[in-house]
Design an enzyme around this catalytic site. Structure first.
Site, short mmCIF file in Angstrom:
data_model
loop_
_atom_site.label_atom_id
_atom_site.label_comp_id
_atom_site.label_asym_id
_atom_site.label_seq_id
_atom_site.Cartn_x
_atom_site.Cartn_y
_atom_site.Cartn_z
CB ALA A 142 -0.97 0.00 1.18
CG LEU A 143 4.61 0.48 -1.73
CD1 LEU A 143 5.71 0.26 -2.76
CD2 LEU A 143 5.15 0.29 -0.32
N GLY A 152 5.47 8.45 1.26
CA GLY A 152 6.38 8.24 2.39
C GLY A 152 7.28 7.03 2.13
CG HIS A 153 5.70 3.05 1.88
ND1 HIS A 153 4.34 3.20 1.81
CD2 HIS A 153 5.94 2.31 3.00
CE1 HIS A 153 3.78 2.60 2.83
NE2 HIS A 153 4.72 2.06 3.58
CE LYS A 181 2.82 6.91 10.70
NZ LYS A 181 1.97 5.98 10.09
CG ASP A 182 5.41 3.45 11.91
OD1 ASP A 182 4.34 3.23 12.46
OD2 ASP A 182 5.51 3.67 10.69
CD GLN A 204 7.91 -0.43 12.58
OE1 GLN A 204 6.98 -1.19 12.71
NE2 GLN A 204 8.14 0.23 11.45
CB SER A 242 -0.34 6.64 7.65
OG SER A 242 -0.90 5.41 8.06
CB SER A 243 -0.91 2.16 4.40
OG SER A 243 0.42 2.15 3.94
O1 PAF Z 1 6.34 -0.31 9.33
C1 PAF Z 1 5.90 -1.30 8.69
O2 PAF Z 1 5.41 -1.17 7.57
C2 PAF Z 1 5.98 -2.68 9.33
O3 PAF Z 1 5.79 -2.63 10.70
C3 PAF Z 1 7.28 -3.43 8.97
C4 PAF Z 1 8.51 -2.72 9.52
C5 PAF Z 1 7.41 -3.56 7.45
C6 PAF Z 1 7.25 -4.84 9.58
O4 PAF Z 1 6.19 -5.58 9.10
#
Ligand code: PAF
Length: 293
Positions: free
Chosen positions: A46-47, A50-51, A164-165, A168, A200-201
């Site tokens: 779902a790019l 941001g991706h 953004k995350d 994570q 964000s997706s």
């Molecule tokens: O941030 C994400 O899209 C996911 O948490 C990741 C890092 C690809 C792991 O599934």
């Protein structure tokens, strides 16, 4: 076929889609045999822009780019949106072709988690900071396990994750360090819509009305940062930020000021560098965002 014709054909065809582990290992071995550096950009597809910014950053740092697309079931709780998470593989591939990505690693769930799979990483430290982990207790175990697998399958020179995350990003940085995985984790700045909403997706879930309200999250972060810089005590500035997004119609999970590296709570700006982090629900959609102070 001339080299130019061959490269035009590869571009037209887009990145090579790899679905099996032996094929992935062969592809990486070929890159390594030519002494090429390799970047991994892990995604769940779902790019959005941001991706694509992560891919562009990877392109600056490495010769070859592998993007993984895998909607990882182990990071979703049963009541979450695994089933409805947007899946847009064909469009994703077209966008990655434009950026001349070399390969897309798109394993099935069976390939990542075959029958008998019995190992789950239980991250601590930043994974227990009391933010995402408090509201999604299953989340970082699932993320750490899948990211460890992706890093070990490819052993890239760098792996790029979005800021953004933010929590994570800190969890995967600690994971690579603690498990001695020889990869540099690179954090890429958040890409925003013109009105400030972090891409964000999950923004795709917002109704038109919610979409108009959503930028209030980023506005509250910016206002809070400005108040902190002008000397407002942290607890007061956070309470004002929280109240502002509640007034806009959000249900707040957390609105926190944390040490930007350790994610420990901080009492004074001078104890920083400080990061403001927020998660809140707008209708059925949960949004997260963060900024430095
Ligand atoms: O941030 C994400 O899209 C996911 O948490 C990741 C890092 C690809 C792991 O599934």
């Amino acid at each position: 076929m001339t080299r130019t014709a061959k490269s035009a054909l590869i571009q037209r065809k887009g990145p090579r889609v790899i679905r099996s582990l032996p094929a992935l290992r062969r592809a990486v071995a070929q890159m390594r045999a030519k002494r090429e550096t390799v970047a991994l950009v892990p995604t769940m597809g779902a790019l959005h822009a941001g991706h694509l910014a992560l891919v562009r950053l990877a392109r600056k740092r490495a010769r070859r780019i592998i993007v993984s697309i895998f909607v990882n079931p182990t990071q979703f709780a049963p009541n979450e949106d695994f089933g409805s998470y947007p899946r847009t593989f064909a469009t994703d591939l077209a966008a990655l072709a434009e950026l001349k990505v070399d390969a897309v690693w798109a394993p099935t769930a069976k390939t990542m988690y075959p029958d008998g799979f019995a190992t789950r990483i239980a991250p601590e430290g930043p994974a227990l900071a009391g933010m995402e982990d408090k509201f999604r207790p299953h989340f970082f175990g699932g993320v750490a396990t899948v990211v460890a697998k992706l890093l070990l399958q490819i052993v890239p020179d760098i792996a790029v994750f979005g800021q953004k995350d933010y929590q994570q990003l800190k969890v995967v940085t600690a994971l690579a360090r603690d498990l001695d995985i020889p990869v540099k984790i690179v954090g890429a700045p958040t890409v925003r819509e013109n009105d400030g909403l972090a891409m964000s997706s999950r923004n795709a879930y917002l109704s038109a009305e919610e979409r108009a309200t959503a930028p209030a999250l980023h506005r509250a972060l910016k206002d809070c940062a400005a108040r902190l810089k002008s000397g407002r005590p942290i607890a007061e500035a956070l309470a004002e930020g929280r109240a502002a997004i509640e007034r806009a119609g959000f249900m707040v999970d957390y609105f926190e000021a944390r040490h930007a590296e350790t994610l420990a709570p901080i009492a004074r700006l001078a104890d920083g560098p400080v990061r403001l982090l927020v998660a809140a629900k707008l209708g059925r959609t949960r949004l997260i965002d963060n900024i430095p102070v």
